[in-house]
Scaffold this active site. Structure first.
Site, PDB file in Angstrom:
ATOM      1  N   ASN A   7     110.461  39.667 129.885  1.00  0.00           N
ATOM      2  CA  ASN A   7     109.541  40.662 130.448  1.00  0.00           C
ATOM      3  C   ASN A   7     108.287  40.659 129.580  1.00  0.00           C
ATOM      4  O   ASN A   7     108.276  41.205 128.485  1.00  0.00           O
ATOM      5  CB  ASN A   7     110.234  42.032 130.429  1.00  0.00           C
ATOM      6  CG  ASN A   7     109.377  43.117 131.044  1.00  0.00           C
ATOM      7  OD1 ASN A   7     108.211  42.881 131.381  1.00  0.00           O
ATOM      8  ND2 ASN A   7     109.935  44.296 131.189  1.00  0.00           N
ATOM      9  N   ARG A  91     110.440  38.695 134.781  1.00  0.00           N
ATOM     10  CA  ARG A  91     110.014  39.869 135.549  1.00  0.00           C
ATOM     11  C   ARG A  91     108.533  39.705 135.889  1.00  0.00           C
ATOM     12  O   ARG A  91     107.699  39.506 135.001  1.00  0.00           O
ATOM     13  CB  ARG A  91     110.196  41.122 134.710  1.00  0.00           C
ATOM     14  CG  ARG A  91     109.694  42.329 135.430  1.00  0.00           C
ATOM     15  CD  ARG A  91     109.639  43.532 134.536  1.00  0.00           C
ATOM     16  NE  ARG A  91     109.139  44.647 135.311  1.00  0.00           N
ATOM     17  CZ  ARG A  91     108.457  45.650 134.795  1.00  0.00           C
ATOM     18  NH1 ARG A  91     108.202  45.680 133.515  1.00  0.00           N
ATOM     19  NH2 ARG A  91     108.042  46.619 135.562  1.00  0.00           N
ATOM     20  N   HIS A 180     108.759  49.195 140.504  1.00  0.00           N
ATOM     21  CA  HIS A 180     110.111  49.514 140.015  1.00  0.00           C
ATOM     22  C   HIS A 180     111.170  49.010 141.000  1.00  0.00           C
ATOM     23  O   HIS A 180     112.289  49.536 141.047  1.00  0.00           O
ATOM     24  CB  HIS A 180     110.353  51.039 139.859  1.00  0.00           C
ATOM     25  CG  HIS A 180     109.515  51.722 138.827  1.00  0.00           C
ATOM     26  ND1 HIS A 180     108.953  52.952 139.037  1.00  0.00           N
ATOM     27  CD2 HIS A 180     109.151  51.356 137.580  1.00  0.00           C
ATOM     28  CE1 HIS A 180     108.282  53.324 137.959  1.00  0.00           C
ATOM     29  NE2 HIS A 180     108.376  52.357 137.053  1.00  0.00           N
ATOM     30  N   GLY A 210     110.950  57.933 134.735  1.00  0.00           N
ATOM     31  CA  GLY A 210     110.743  57.546 133.339  1.00  0.00           C
ATOM     32  C   GLY A 210     109.312  57.881 132.996  1.00  0.00           C
ATOM     33  O   GLY A 210     108.710  58.764 133.618  1.00  0.00           O
ATOM     34  N   ASN A 211     108.746  57.171 132.037  1.00  0.00           N
ATOM     35  CA  ASN A 211     107.342  57.380 131.735  1.00  0.00           C
ATOM     36  C   ASN A 211     106.507  57.051 132.978  1.00  0.00           C
ATOM     37  O   ASN A 211     105.620  57.790 133.359  1.00  0.00           O
ATOM     38  CB  ASN A 211     106.965  56.531 130.527  1.00  0.00           C
ATOM     39  CG  ASN A 211     105.632  56.950 130.002  1.00  0.00           C
ATOM     40  OD1 ASN A 211     105.251  58.109 130.093  1.00  0.00           O
ATOM     41  ND2 ASN A 211     104.894  55.987 129.487  1.00  0.00           N
ATOM     42  N   GLY A 212     106.831  55.927 133.625  1.00  0.00           N
ATOM     43  CA  GLY A 212     106.362  55.660 134.991  1.00  0.00           C
ATOM     44  C   GLY A 212     107.439  56.210 135.915  1.00  0.00           C
ATOM     45  O   GLY A 212     108.613  56.155 135.571  1.00  0.00           O
ATOM     46  N   ARG A 241     100.171  59.212 134.077  1.00  0.00           N
ATOM     47  CA  ARG A 241      99.453  58.955 135.333  1.00  0.00           C
ATOM     48  C   ARG A 241      99.473  60.199 136.213  1.00  0.00           C
ATOM     49  O   ARG A 241     100.486  60.890 136.288  1.00  0.00           O
ATOM     50  CB  ARG A 241     100.101  57.803 136.101  1.00  0.00           C
ATOM     51  CG  ARG A 241     100.000  56.471 135.392  1.00  0.00           C
ATOM     52  CD  ARG A 241     100.465  55.349 136.318  1.00  0.00           C
ATOM     53  NE  ARG A 241     100.775  54.163 135.561  1.00  0.00           N
ATOM     54  CZ  ARG A 241     101.981  53.574 135.535  1.00  0.00           C
ATOM     55  NH1 ARG A 241     102.974  54.062 136.254  1.00  0.00           N
ATOM     56  NH2 ARG A 241     102.163  52.499 134.811  1.00  0.00           N
ATOM     57  N   PHE A 285     108.824  63.874 127.806  1.00  0.00           N
ATOM     58  CA  PHE A 285     109.470  65.017 128.451  1.00  0.00           C
ATOM     59  C   PHE A 285     110.366  65.792 127.478  1.00  0.00           C
ATOM     60  O   PHE A 285     110.592  66.980 127.665  1.00  0.00           O
ATOM     61  CB  PHE A 285     110.293  64.544 129.652  1.00  0.00           C
ATOM     62  CG  PHE A 285     109.435  64.096 130.801  1.00  0.00           C
ATOM     63  CD1 PHE A 285     109.028  64.999 131.771  1.00  0.00           C
ATOM     64  CD2 PHE A 285     109.022  62.777 130.908  1.00  0.00           C
ATOM     65  CE1 PHE A 285     108.231  64.594 132.827  1.00  0.00           C
ATOM     66  CE2 PHE A 285     108.224  62.362 131.959  1.00  0.00           C
ATOM     67  CZ  PHE A 285     107.826  63.278 132.920  1.00  0.00           C
ATOM     68  N   GLY A 334     115.371  60.737 134.265  1.00  0.00           N
ATOM     69  CA  GLY A 334     116.358  60.929 135.333  1.00  0.00           C
ATOM     70  C   GLY A 334     117.790  60.779 134.835  1.00  0.00           C
ATOM     71  O   GLY A 334     118.701  61.478 135.282  1.00  0.00           O
ATOM     72  N   ASN A 336     118.783  61.159 131.563  1.00  0.00           N
ATOM     73  CA  ASN A 336     119.138  61.935 130.370  1.00  0.00           C
ATOM     74  C   ASN A 336     118.923  63.434 130.458  1.00  0.00           C
ATOM     75  O   ASN A 336     119.432  64.161 129.615  1.00  0.00           O
ATOM     76  CB  ASN A 336     118.337  61.413 129.166  1.00  0.00           C
ATOM     77  CG  ASN A 336     118.779  60.016 128.787  1.00  0.00           C
ATOM     78  OD1 ASN A 336     119.964  59.792 128.554  1.00  0.00           O
ATOM     79  ND2 ASN A 336     117.844  59.087 128.757  1.00  0.00           N
ATOM     80  N   GLU A 385     117.432  47.055 134.534  1.00  0.00           N
ATOM     81  CA  GLU A 385     116.576  46.084 135.214  1.00  0.00           C
ATOM     82  C   GLU A 385     116.842  44.663 134.722  1.00  0.00           C
ATOM     83  O   GLU A 385     116.774  43.716 135.495  1.00  0.00           O
ATOM     84  CB  GLU A 385     115.105  46.474 135.010  1.00  0.00           C
ATOM     85  CG  GLU A 385     114.745  47.695 135.835  1.00  0.00           C
ATOM     86  CD  GLU A 385     113.402  48.305 135.490  1.00  0.00           C
ATOM     87  OE1 GLU A 385     113.336  49.054 134.502  1.00  0.00           O
ATOM     88  OE2 GLU A 385     112.427  48.032 136.205  1.00  0.00           O
TER      89      GLU A 385
HETATM   90  P1  AMP Z   1     111.548  55.207 130.422  1.00  0.00           P
HETATM   91  O1  AMP Z   1     110.135  54.949 130.836  1.00  0.00           O
HETATM   92  O2  AMP Z   1     112.550  54.999 131.503  1.00  0.00           O
HETATM   93  O3  AMP Z   1     111.920  54.552 129.122  1.00  0.00           O
HETATM   94  O4  AMP Z   1     111.626  56.789 130.116  1.00  0.00           O
HETATM   95  C1  AMP Z   1     110.893  57.384 129.098  1.00  0.00           C
HETATM   96  C2  AMP Z   1     110.844  58.890 129.318  1.00  0.00           C
HETATM   97  O5  AMP Z   1     112.178  59.412 129.381  1.00  0.00           O
HETATM   98  C3  AMP Z   1     110.136  59.600 128.174  1.00  0.00           C
HETATM   99  O6  AMP Z   1     109.142  60.458 128.671  1.00  0.00           O
HETATM  100  C4  AMP Z   1     111.221  60.411 127.531  1.00  0.00           C
HETATM  101  O7  AMP Z   1     110.765  61.626 127.108  1.00  0.00           O
HETATM  102  C5  AMP Z   1     112.233  60.632 128.639  1.00  0.00           C
HETATM  103  N1  AMP Z   1     113.537  60.891 128.046  1.00  0.00           N
HETATM  104  C6  AMP Z   1     114.323  60.037 127.379  1.00  0.00           C
HETATM  105  N2  AMP Z   1     115.427  60.684 126.933  1.00  0.00           N
HETATM  106  C7  AMP Z   1     115.307  61.976 127.332  1.00  0.00           C
HETATM  107  C8  AMP Z   1     116.105  63.164 127.174  1.00  0.00           C
HETATM  108  N3  AMP Z   1     117.246  63.146 126.505  1.00  0.00           N
HETATM  109  N4  AMP Z   1     115.653  64.308 127.712  1.00  0.00           N
HETATM  110  C9  AMP Z   1     114.497  64.347 128.368  1.00  0.00           C
HETATM  111  N5  AMP Z   1     113.699  63.271 128.542  1.00  0.00           N
HETATM  112  C10 AMP Z   1     114.102  62.107 128.034  1.00  0.00           C
END
Ligand code: AMP
Length: 398
Positions: A7, A91, A180, A210-212, A241, A285, A334, A336, A385
């Protein structure tokens, strides 16, 4: 067969080596700051210690050379020679309308990916550099391109067309593509397994948060709508975003702030979303959830707006699907955050959802978080992924 999943970003490269038959992860890692001072490779064999090495990488070929060196290293390597890597899965962010599925990489495929560069100017050129570097170092190894956009190519015209002059679609292919896709495809298939039902008979809504972040509607194994558009800027409120907004806001802000369209778009991509809404507090988050529990105004308004937007999309996609069997949550937030899932599901009383509070707190597994009485299922499915890319690659080369 071992599959190397690559990736490639503009200055970074993530990799995983996966045994395609057992689907076990053999090693993974990350090259950072490629072409910049202080480049570093982090390599973690599943059955060994993490190794971090700061070493110059002038380009992606250097980075891939280091990755292959680490994988075959006498001390910490996991294979004896490159011959033990059966294929490479890349990817690729944007396949435009050229690719509705993964494909073996040939000269023609490289050219067709290049034709999509306009649609993803930050990502596709980096993905192509990764392909070129791997082909140079492993000329006899088959390579497969797996596209973020491919899963969404089944969307019907009414879902992918924007309400703008049709000639812009004809001339420039301005339309909804969605992203995604590898995650939406993987999670929706896993959902069918978890439910013990045929994928082809289900109506599913997948929330990749996630972040996206994006949502997709999947009917009978095919994506029928998704929230991201021509670019990943559309749809949900994300880490940085904005997601959906009135397009006239751009000109309005340019005039008020004396900024260019490019500057405002930069802000919509990098300084908006929950970061912007929280007044610049955080795009993470976890930080916002902590402040929400302390009743901080900025966190309350931000989390409420985020959850509301997701619920609104779920409502729209329930209509698009004419009902829904299961809503699936995945990706960092989603997977966590039981808190955010609860906040979103609080809007969904009309679907007869009753969450099981204990199940909603569990992590790291595919799980149904509703009670047996719930009319609609809500599932948490950790996305993977890289495994999805390895599966696609293996499917094409075995
Ligand atoms: P990703 O882009 O899928 O890696 O997700 C990243 C996002 O997931 C970040 O904004 C993190 O704050 C959020 N995140 C990861 N773990 C947790 C958690 N235990 N509670 C709330 N948000 C989480």
């Amino acid at each position: 067969m071992n599959i190397l999943v690559i990736n490639c970003g503009s200055s970074s490269l993530k990799f995983q080596l996966i045994d395609a038959k057992s689907e076990q992860l053999i090693a993974k890692g990350l090259c950072e700051r490629i072409g910049i001072d202080g480049s570093q490779i982090t390599y973690t064999p599943t059955q060994g210690e993490k190794v971090e090495t700061v070493t110059p990488m002038k380009d992606h070929t250097d980075a891939i050379r280091l990755v292959l060196g680490a994988l075959t290293d006498e001390k910490c390597g996991v294979v004896k020679s490159l011959k033990e890597i059966g294929a490479v899965g890349h990817r690729i962010v944007h396949g435009g309308e050229n690719f509705a599925s993964s494909t073996l990489i040939t000269e023609e495929v490289v050219e067709a990916i290049r034709q999509c560069n306009d649609l993803a100017p930050l990502h596709n050129p980096a993905n192509l550099i990764g392909i070129a570097a791997c082909r140079e170092l492993m000329p006899d190894t088959p390579m497969v391109a797996v596209f973020d956009t491919a899963f969404h190519q089944t969307m019907p015209q009414e879902a992918y067309l924007y309400g703008i002059p049709y000639e812009y679609y004809e001339k420039y292919k301005v339309r909804r593509y969605g992203f995604h896709g590898t995650s939406h495809s993987y999670v929706s298939r896993q959902a069918a397994k978890l439910l013990g039902r045929e994928y082809e008979e289900l109506k599913l809504i997948v929330c990749h948060l996630g972040n996206g972040a994006s949502v997709s509607a999947v009917r009978e194994g095919k994506c029928v709508d998704t929230s991201m558009g021509l670019t990943p800027l559309e749809g949900l409120i994300m880490g940085t975003r904005s997601g959906d907004l009135d397009p006239a806001i751009i000109e309005f802000l340019c005039n008020k702030e004396g900024k260019s369209v490019g500057e405002i778009l930069g802000e919509l991509n990098k300084k908006s979303g929950v970061l912007g809404l929280s007044g610049g507090f955080s795009s993470d988050f976890r930080d916002l959830e902590e402040q929400f529990h302390k009743d901080a105004d900025f966190a309350v308004r931000t989390m409420k707006a985020f959850a509301y937007r997701v619920a609104k999309y779920i409502g729209a996609y329930t209509a698009a699907l004419n009902g829904v069997d299961a809503i699936c949550f995945t990706a960092g937030l989603g997977e966590n955050s039981g808190f955010i899932r609860e906040k979103i599901c609080a809007y969904l009383g009309y679907l007869g959802i009753t969450l099981d509070p204990e199940a909603n707190q569990k992590r790291g597994q595919d799980i149904d978080i509703t009670t047996p009485q719930s009319r609609t299922r809500v599932l948490v499915i950790p996305t993977n992924e890289e495994l999805a890319i390895a599966r696609e690659t293996y499917g094409l080369v075995k």
